[in-house]
Motif scaffolding. Structure first.
Motif, PDB file in Angstrom:
ATOM      1  N   ARG A 179       0.871  -1.178   0.000  1.00 60.38           N
ATOM      2  CA  ARG A 179       0.000   0.000   0.000  1.00 60.38           C
ATOM      3  C   ARG A 179       0.908   1.228   0.000  1.00 60.38           C
ATOM      4  O   ARG A 179       1.687   1.434   0.934  1.00 60.38           O
ATOM      5  N   LEU A 180       0.865   2.005  -1.061  1.00 61.17           N
ATOM      6  CA  LEU A 180       1.843   3.086  -1.226  1.00 61.17           C
ATOM      7  C   LEU A 180       1.727   4.165  -0.161  1.00 61.17           C
ATOM      8  O   LEU A 180       2.704   4.869   0.118  1.00 61.17           O
ATOM      9  N   ALA A 181       0.565   4.305   0.453  1.00 59.77           N
ATOM     10  CA  ALA A 181       0.421   5.280   1.530  1.00 59.77           C
ATOM     11  C   ALA A 181       1.332   4.942   2.712  1.00 59.77           C
ATOM     12  O   ALA A 181       1.623   5.806   3.545  1.00 59.77           O
ATOM     13  N   ASP A 182       1.797   3.699   2.779  1.00 62.24           N
ATOM     14  CA  ASP A 182       2.695   3.279   3.853  1.00 62.24           C
ATOM     15  C   ASP A 182       4.164   3.543   3.510  1.00 62.24           C
ATOM     16  O   ASP A 182       5.042   3.295   4.339  1.00 62.24           O
ATOM     17  N   TRP A 183       4.423   4.015   2.300  1.00 63.81           N
ATOM     18  CA  TRP A 183       5.800   4.209   1.835  1.00 63.81           C
ATOM     19  C   TRP A 183       6.139   5.688   1.795  1.00 63.81           C
ATOM     20  O   TRP A 183       5.302   6.521   1.464  1.00 63.81           O
ATOM     21  N   ASP A 184       7.374   6.018   2.144  1.00 64.92           N
ATOM     22  CA  ASP A 184       7.781   7.415   2.254  1.00 64.92           C
ATOM     23  C   ASP A 184       8.035   8.060   0.907  1.00 64.92           C
ATOM     24  O   ASP A 184       7.666   9.213   0.681  1.00 64.92           O
ATOM     25  N   ILE A 185       8.694   7.323   0.017  1.00 67.17           N
ATOM     26  CA  ILE A 185       9.102   7.901  -1.271  1.00 67.17           C
ATOM     27  C   ILE A 185       8.790   6.924  -2.400  1.00 67.17           C
ATOM     28  O   ILE A 185       9.024   5.717  -2.276  1.00 67.17           O
ATOM     29  N   LEU A 186       8.276   7.473  -3.489  1.00 63.59           N
ATOM     30  CA  LEU A 186       8.081   6.723  -4.719  1.00 63.59           C
ATOM     31  C   LEU A 186       8.905   7.430  -5.793  1.00 63.59           C
ATOM     32  O   LEU A 186       8.604   8.567  -6.168  1.00 63.59           O
TER      33      LEU A 186
ATOM     34  N   SER B  53       0.659  10.890  -4.927  1.00 66.19           N
ATOM     35  CA  SER B  53       1.276  12.119  -4.418  1.00 66.19           C
ATOM     36  C   SER B  53       0.294  12.980  -3.630  1.00 66.19           C
ATOM     37  O   SER B  53       0.718  13.951  -2.986  1.00 66.19           O
ATOM     38  N   LEU B  54      -0.980  12.651  -3.672  1.00 63.76           N
ATOM     39  CA  LEU B  54      -1.970  13.422  -2.909  1.00 63.76           C
ATOM     40  C   LEU B  54      -1.914  13.101  -1.422  1.00 63.76           C
ATOM     41  O   LEU B  54      -2.461  13.843  -0.604  1.00 63.76           O
ATOM     42  N   GLY B  55      -1.271  11.994  -1.076  1.00 58.06           N
ATOM     43  CA  GLY B  55      -1.144  11.607   0.322  1.00 58.06           C
ATOM     44  C   GLY B  55       0.202  11.986   0.894  1.00 58.06           C
ATOM     45  O   GLY B  55       0.819  12.972   0.488  1.00 58.06           O
ATOM     46  N   ARG B  56       0.719  11.185   1.811  1.00 59.23           N
ATOM     47  CA  ARG B  56       1.975  11.499   2.494  1.00 59.23           C
ATOM     48  C   ARG B  56       3.202  11.034   1.713  1.00 59.23           C
ATOM     49  O   ARG B  56       4.327  11.437   2.024  1.00 59.23           O
TER      50      ARG B  56
ATOM     51  N   LYS C  86      14.466  14.771   2.949  1.00 55.93           N
ATOM     52  CA  LYS C  86      13.101  15.104   2.524  1.00 55.93           C
ATOM     53  C   LYS C  86      12.066  14.402   3.398  1.00 55.93           C
ATOM     54  O   LYS C  86      11.032  14.989   3.744  1.00 55.93           O
ATOM     55  N   VAL C  87      12.330  13.163   3.745  1.00 56.36           N
ATOM     56  CA  VAL C  87      11.385  12.430   4.602  1.00 56.36           C
ATOM     57  C   VAL C  87      11.323  13.077   5.984  1.00 56.36           C
ATOM     58  O   VAL C  87      10.242  13.202   6.572  1.00 56.36           O
ATOM     59  N   ARG C  88      12.481  13.507   6.508  1.00 56.98           N
ATOM     60  CA  ARG C  88      12.466  14.203   7.796  1.00 56.98           C
ATOM     61  C   ARG C  88      11.613  15.467   7.718  1.00 56.98           C
ATOM     62  O   ARG C  88      10.815  15.761   8.622  1.00 56.98           O
ATOM     63  N   LEU C  89      11.766  16.221   6.630  1.00 54.56           N
ATOM     64  CA  LEU C  89      10.985  17.440   6.471  1.00 54.56           C
ATOM     65  C   LEU C  89       9.494  17.138   6.361  1.00 54.56           C
ATOM     66  O   LEU C  89       8.655  17.837   6.943  1.00 54.56           O
ATOM     67  N   GLN C  90       9.171  16.106   5.619  1.00 56.19           N
ATOM     68  CA  GLN C  90       7.767  15.701   5.485  1.00 56.19           C
ATOM     69  C   GLN C  90       7.164  15.398   6.854  1.00 56.19           C
ATOM     70  O   GLN C  90       6.045  15.823   7.179  1.00 56.19           O
ATOM     71  N   ARG C  91       7.926  14.671   7.667  1.00 57.95           N
ATOM     72  CA  ARG C  91       7.434  14.300   9.003  1.00 57.95           C
ATOM     73  C   ARG C  91       7.359  15.516   9.917  1.00 57.95           C
ATOM     74  O   ARG C  91       6.406  15.666  10.699  1.00 57.95           O
TER      75      ARG C  91
ATOM     76  N   LEU D 165       8.286  19.550  -1.788  1.00 56.90           N
ATOM     77  CA  LEU D 165       9.195  18.536  -1.242  1.00 56.90           C
ATOM     78  C   LEU D 165      10.132  17.985  -2.310  1.00 56.90           C
ATOM     79  O   LEU D 165      11.266  17.588  -2.010  1.00 56.90           O
ATOM     80  N   ALA D 166       9.684  17.995  -3.553  1.00 54.79           N
ATOM     81  CA  ALA D 166      10.495  17.434  -4.627  1.00 54.79           C
ATOM     82  C   ALA D 166      11.808  18.183  -4.830  1.00 54.79           C
ATOM     83  O   ALA D 166      12.815  17.584  -5.196  1.00 54.79           O
TER      84      ALA D 166
END
Length: 353
Positions: free
Chosen positions: A87-94, A122-125, A334-339, A350-351
């Motif tokens: 489930r991609l919503a569980d993944w930090d980066i695609l 990309s509409l989610g986290r 980027k993941v740290r910033l997202q969190r 974020l990109a």
């Protein structure tokens, strides 16, 4: 700073067709060596689930330090390795790392479909790189014409053979003709006095599957070109070394692409190349183009690769510089910033932030 584990998924054409000199394989190997979870997803492996949103049938990597890319790819492509539903919503980066040109004849539906799934993800986290909304435009070479004229060769895009001739006549009878959608030097022809007699056949072959792009011939291209990697809209540099390759032909074939048999050597970008990067940077940033490859001859950019900018493995092997590690560092940031921002930053921000 302590690095938290991240979940990093790569979209490729097909796991079975990946090769051990691909940048994606190098990035994935470096990520699992750090303890990150890594998945590879093929273009045809997406699922839209009425409850779980965007899912995919993915090849999951074990977390381990592999000796080299060849051994790591063998692990990913092992016959016993089964796909797992994620489930991609569980993944930090695609990370979108597929080459649409490879799908033109057999799976023309695949690149556009995967971009639509990526847009929804990309509409989610999940941070999707490069930004899929702008990547939909950028995958076509017409995107190239949106950059200032000072950095690109004069060009015409057409399916009319007479327009091709008119352009060549206006540029001293010499030019380059290639498919509007394509990569790796495939279907690229230099037209000069010697080959002009075959122009009708060449044009017919190029326009058979779509538009042709015709560009002025750049004399500097006879000595090859520079492939310079940009990250967040700026040239990727580790310490004093730029991620920049000189690619050159080793045969009578004019193509310098590595996939077309060209040779490579590390070379620092000259002032002209750095000026081009400075000029194109703002648009790359505005469009969320996180990782790109600029192909430069002299003072002009011949092409811009936004899908599968490659060459990282060659650059690292030649220089001993850990460019892929720098990219993984940046993804972790980027993941740290997202969190930290709790989802208030957009995917495009974020990109390239």
């Amino acid at each position: 700073m302590t690095t938290e584990t991240i979940k990093l998924a790569f979209v490729v054409n097909d796991v079975a067709t990946e090769q051990d000199n691909y940048t994606t394989v190098r990035l994935a190997r470096k990520a699992v060596a750090r303890g990150h979870e890594v998945a590879l997803v093929g273009l045809g492996d997406f699922i839209y689930d009425w409850e779980d949103g965007i899912c995919a049938m993915a090849t999951l990597s074990k977390i381990e330090t592999f000796e080299d890319d060849t051994g790591y790819l063998a692990h990913l492509q092992a016959p016993e390795r089964e796909r797992t539903r994620i489930r991609l919503a569980d993944w930090d980066i695609l990370m979108l790392r597929s080459d649409p040109a490879e799908e033109l004849t057999t799976r023309s539906w695949a690149p556009s479909s995967s971009l639509l799934f990526a847009q929804l993800a990309s509409l989610g986290r999940t941070i999707v790189l490069n930004d899929p909304r702008h990547l939909t435009d950028a995958v076509n070479k017409t995107y190239f014409q949106g950059f200032p004229e000072s950095v690109r060769p004069q060009t015409t895009i057409t399916r009319e053979p007479e327009e091709v001739k008119r352009f060549l006549d206006a540029h001293g009878g010499k030019g380059v003709i290639k498919p509007l959608q394509g990569s790796g030097g495939q279907g690229v022809f230099i037209i000069d006095k010697k080959s002009r007699q075959n122009l009708n056949q060449i044009t017919e072959a190029v326009i058979r599957d779509g538009y042709a792009i015709v560009q002025e011939y750049l004399p500097a291209a006879k000595d090859g070109d520079l492939r310079m990697i940009t990250l967040n809209g700026h040239p990727l540099r580790v310490d004093d070394t730029y991620a920049c390759l000189h690619r050159f032909s080793q045969t009578e074939d004019h193509r310098s692409n590595v996939s077309a048999g060209g040779g490579v050597e590390m070379r620092a970008p000259d002032e002209a190349a750095l000026t081009i990067a400075e000029i194109v940077g703002p648009k790359l940033i505005d469009d969320g183009m996180y990782l790109t490859g600029l192909d430069i001859a002299g003072n002009k950019m011949m092409e811009l690769n936004v899908d599968t900018p490659g060459g990282i493995s060659f650059m690292e092997d030649l220089s001993g510089v850990d460019f892929s590690g720098a990219i993984i560092d940046d993804l972790e940031r980027k993941v740290r910033l997202q969190r930290q921002y709790g989802g208030s930053l957009t995917n495009r921000q974020l990109a390239v932030i």
